[in-house]
Design an enzyme around this catalytic site. Structure first.
Site, PDB file in Angstrom:
ATOM      1  N   ASP A  35     -13.923   3.941   7.024  1.00 57.30           N
ATOM      2  CA  ASP A  35     -13.339   4.744   6.050  1.00 57.30           C
ATOM      3  C   ASP A  35     -13.734   5.868   5.520  1.00 57.30           C
ATOM      4  O   ASP A  35     -13.155   6.314   4.537  1.00 57.30           O
ATOM      5  CB  ASP A  35     -11.835   3.301   5.817  1.00 57.30           C
ATOM      6  CG  ASP A  35     -10.272   4.477   4.879  1.00 57.30           C
ATOM      7  OD1 ASP A  35     -10.068   5.831   6.062  1.00 57.30           O
ATOM      8  OD2 ASP A  35     -10.173   4.361   3.634  1.00 57.30           O
TER       9      ASP A  35
ATOM     10  N   SER B  54      -6.813   4.754   8.717  1.00 54.47           N
ATOM     11  CA  SER B  54      -7.237   4.793   6.860  1.00 54.47           C
ATOM     12  C   SER B  54      -6.415   3.106   6.865  1.00 54.47           C
ATOM     13  O   SER B  54      -6.895   2.563   5.771  1.00 54.47           O
ATOM     14  CB  SER B  54      -7.275   5.366   6.581  1.00 54.47           C
ATOM     15  OG  SER B  54      -7.181   5.745   5.016  1.00 54.47           O
TER      16      SER B  54
ATOM     17  N   LYS C 258      -7.517  -1.051   5.877  1.00 51.70           N
ATOM     18  CA  LYS C 258      -7.809  -1.462   4.846  1.00 51.70           C
ATOM     19  C   LYS C 258      -7.198  -2.812   4.719  1.00 51.70           C
ATOM     20  O   LYS C 258      -7.124  -3.945   4.042  1.00 51.70           O
ATOM     21  CB  LYS C 258      -7.872  -0.376   4.139  1.00 51.70           C
ATOM     22  CG  LYS C 258      -8.365   0.838   4.049  1.00 51.70           C
ATOM     23  CD  LYS C 258      -8.827   1.310   3.000  1.00 51.70           C
ATOM     24  CE  LYS C 258      -7.413   2.423   3.239  1.00 51.70           C
ATOM     25  NZ  LYS C 258      -7.695   3.860   2.188  1.00 51.70           N
TER      26      LYS C 258
ATOM     27  N   ARG D 142     -12.406  13.739   5.432  1.00 48.35           N
ATOM     28  CA  ARG D 142     -11.380  14.457   5.517  1.00 48.35           C
ATOM     29  C   ARG D 142     -10.618  14.907   4.669  1.00 48.35           C
ATOM     30  O   ARG D 142      -9.873  16.426   4.868  1.00 48.35           O
ATOM     31  CB  ARG D 142     -10.219  13.243   5.875  1.00 48.35           C
ATOM     32  CG  ARG D 142     -10.531  12.945   7.638  1.00 48.35           C
ATOM     33  CD  ARG D 142      -9.915  11.632   7.513  1.00 48.35           C
ATOM     34  NE  ARG D 142      -8.406  11.288   7.156  1.00 48.35           N
ATOM     35  CZ  ARG D 142      -7.315  10.745   6.444  1.00 48.35           C
ATOM     36  NH1 ARG D 142      -7.908   8.986   6.695  1.00 48.35           N
ATOM     37  NH2 ARG D 142      -6.449  10.766   6.720  1.00 48.35           N
TER      38      ARG D 142
ATOM     39  N   HIS E  34       0.546  -1.439   0.018  1.00 44.60           N
ATOM     40  CA  HIS E  34      -0.132   0.096  -0.290  1.00 44.60           C
ATOM     41  C   HIS E  34       0.586   1.560   0.066  1.00 44.60           C
ATOM     42  O   HIS E  34       1.597   1.414   0.608  1.00 44.60           O
ATOM     43  CB  HIS E  34      -0.637   0.127   1.295  1.00 44.60           C
ATOM     44  CG  HIS E  34      -2.119   0.922   1.280  1.00 44.60           C
ATOM     45  ND1 HIS E  34      -3.090   0.637   0.581  1.00 44.60           N
ATOM     46  CD2 HIS E  34      -1.562   1.921   1.753  1.00 44.60           C
ATOM     47  CE1 HIS E  34      -3.453   2.078   0.746  1.00 44.60           C
ATOM     48  NE2 HIS E  34      -3.298   3.216   1.180  1.00 44.60           N
TER      49      HIS E  34
HETATM   50  N1  URA Z   1      -4.177   7.091   1.838  1.00 44.65           N
HETATM   51  C1  URA Z   1      -5.283   5.787   2.817  1.00 44.65           C
HETATM   52  O1  URA Z   1      -5.338   4.928   2.355  1.00 44.65           O
HETATM   53  N2  URA Z   1      -6.028   6.497   3.427  1.00 44.65           N
HETATM   54  C2  URA Z   1      -5.172   8.394   4.067  1.00 44.65           C
HETATM   55  O2  URA Z   1      -6.019   8.719   4.811  1.00 44.65           O
HETATM   56  C3  URA Z   1      -3.276   8.239   3.483  1.00 44.65           C
HETATM   57  C4  URA Z   1      -3.285   7.746   2.200  1.00 44.65           C
END
Ligand code: URA
Length: 436
Positions: free
Chosen positions: A161, A183, A187, A168, A82
């Site tokens: 999220d 966040s 995930k 946000r 990620h």
């Molecule tokens: N990527 C994400 O998945 N969440 C965030 O808050 C920032 C970058």
């Protein structure tokens, strides 16, 4: 319990209890707590931060706000990657097939781009016919067959999220370490992977603008992963200038294809080799980083990495003739070169400004409803450190916008460049690797 009391508590710098965090997340997902109160809480967290326990609890409640995927039907160690987002970041399209070609298993759920950052799903969808919608069962079958699937997050995955991130994004609360950590990790944990490689970008084009904050974010996420028995490693990668040369959806896919043929830009290739080596060791496919790096090079040189991309595109319904003949990709009507106006060395190519300019040319969306122009974007000709003379090509823009629309963008792109008379130091793309 009243939400307003929790907001005041955090605003005044106090810790929230686990029950209070649960009350907020549960209530927000159910629609019982309104956006304006969640916005205020995000802003309070932005300024006051959270301690380790609060971040772990927030991550846990967010992860369990929806479906938690079980990937045990895929044999072996599943490893996911990620990135915290950047400009020109097509890493997943190169790294994924490379790692799968060596034997890693990747069931990756990706997101869309918003604002100046691009998203892997949009890039994939620039390949005609390709679908990013698969059921969990179809994804598992594809990974068992060919070792890789990159699909969209299902709507049932971490609904907390989805709601919080959208909020946000429009309330100036993205760049908060506790909120980004929760966040990202919620995930990754919900998507069922065993090992996680985090690419924490740092620099103008990233959410973390300096090494100290990037390091803190990386350490926070590595600790959360490890405390839940997921082998988690973070690379801090430079995002002061765009990654590679191409910024924009099908332009980036073309660069990814060239990279899988071994002809990618140096920084992108290095990021993929370093991250890929770590992932193959995490997946226990290789014993050492050196062995893994050698195998990744071999997979690029013998064409197996490229073949893996072809297999993935075919498995997801895409037209592989575009992958085999990238010149088939649609081209923008307007292709305009931007040339250097002075002699010297390129000192900066502000990734944030290039990302915003690419978005204005049609490559990105300001709101989730905007439609992307897959052929639009910017291709750099040179990177930081290059010696230039007046009249040299700096970059080329691709757009279907009218001249009135793109001319001001050209001026913005020019202002993203800074020059120096002296030689400029080139920073390595991998700034640091953070482990437990
Ligand atoms: N990527 C994400 O998945 N969440 C965030 O808050 C920032 C970058």
């Amino acid at each position: 319990m009243r939400m307003v009391d929790l907001i005041i508590k955090k605003r005044d710098g106090h810790e929230l209890t686990n029950e209070e965090i649960k009350f907020w997340i549960d209530g927000y997902v159910k629609g019982e707590i309104p956006d304006y109160q969640s916005s205020a809480m995000n802003m309070a967290i932005f300024f006051r931060g959270m301690n380790k326990r609060e971040i772990a609890t927030l991550t846990d409640y967010m992860e369990h706000s929806g479906e938690v995927i079980d990937l045990s039907a895929i044999s072996g160690i599943k490893v996911d990657k990620h990135s915290t987002g950047g400009v020109g970041d097509k890493t997943s399209l190169v790294l994924g097939p490379m790692v799968a070609a060596v034997g890693g298993k990747l069931a990756k759920m990706s997101g869309r781009g918003l604002g100046h950052t691009g998203g892997t799903l949009d890039k994939l969808e620039s390949i005609p016919g390709l679908s990013i919608s698969k059921t969990k069962e179809e994804m598992i079958e594809q990974v068992n067959d060919i070792g890789i699937a990159i699909i969209g997050q299902t709507s049932s995955l971490v609904p907390a999220d989805k709601k919080l991130y959208a909020l946000r994004d429009v309330t100036g609360t993205v760049e908060s370490i506790p909120l980004i950590a929760a966040s990202v990790m919620s995930k990754k944990l919900a998507s069922g992977t065993n090992a996680i490689l985090l690419d924490v970008t740092v620099g103008e084009g990233a959410f973390m603008k300096n090494m100290d904050s990037a390091r803190e974010l990386a350490k926070t996420m590595v600790e959360i992963g490890d405390s839940l028995n997921r082998d988690t490693v973070a690379v801090l990668s430079d995002m002061s200038e765009p990654l590679g040369l191409a910024v924009g959806n099908n332009l980036e896919v073309k660069e990814a294809i060239a990279s899988l043929h071994g002809k990618g830009p140096e920084d992108l290739m290095e990021l993929c080799y370093t991250s890929g080596s770590i992932m193959l060791v995490q997946a226990k496919v290789c014993k050492t980083l050196e062995e893994a790096r050698a195998k990744l090079h071999e997979a690029v040189e013998n064409g197996k990495a490229f073949e893996k991309l072809v297999q993935m595109v075919a498995a997801q319904g895409g037209d592989v003739s575009y992958i085999k003949n990238p010149e088939k990709f649609e081209m923008s009507k307007n292709i305009v070169e931007i040339r250097c106006e002075e002699d010297g060395y390129i000192k900066a190519i502000n990734a944030l400004e290039i990302g915003i300019s690419a978005m204005k040319l049609g490559a990105g969306r300001e709101t989730l409803e905007d439609v992307i122009d897959m052929s639009a974007g910017i291709v750099l000709d040179k990177k930081i450190g290059a010696k230039v003379n007046k009249g040299d090509l700096l970059c080329t823009i691709y757009t279907n916008k009218s001249k009135e629309e793109y001319l001001p963008v050209i001026e913005e792109i020019k202002s993203a460049y800074k020059f120096s008379k002296e030689k400029v130091e080139i920073l390595p793309v991998i700034r640091e690797v953070i482990r437990k």
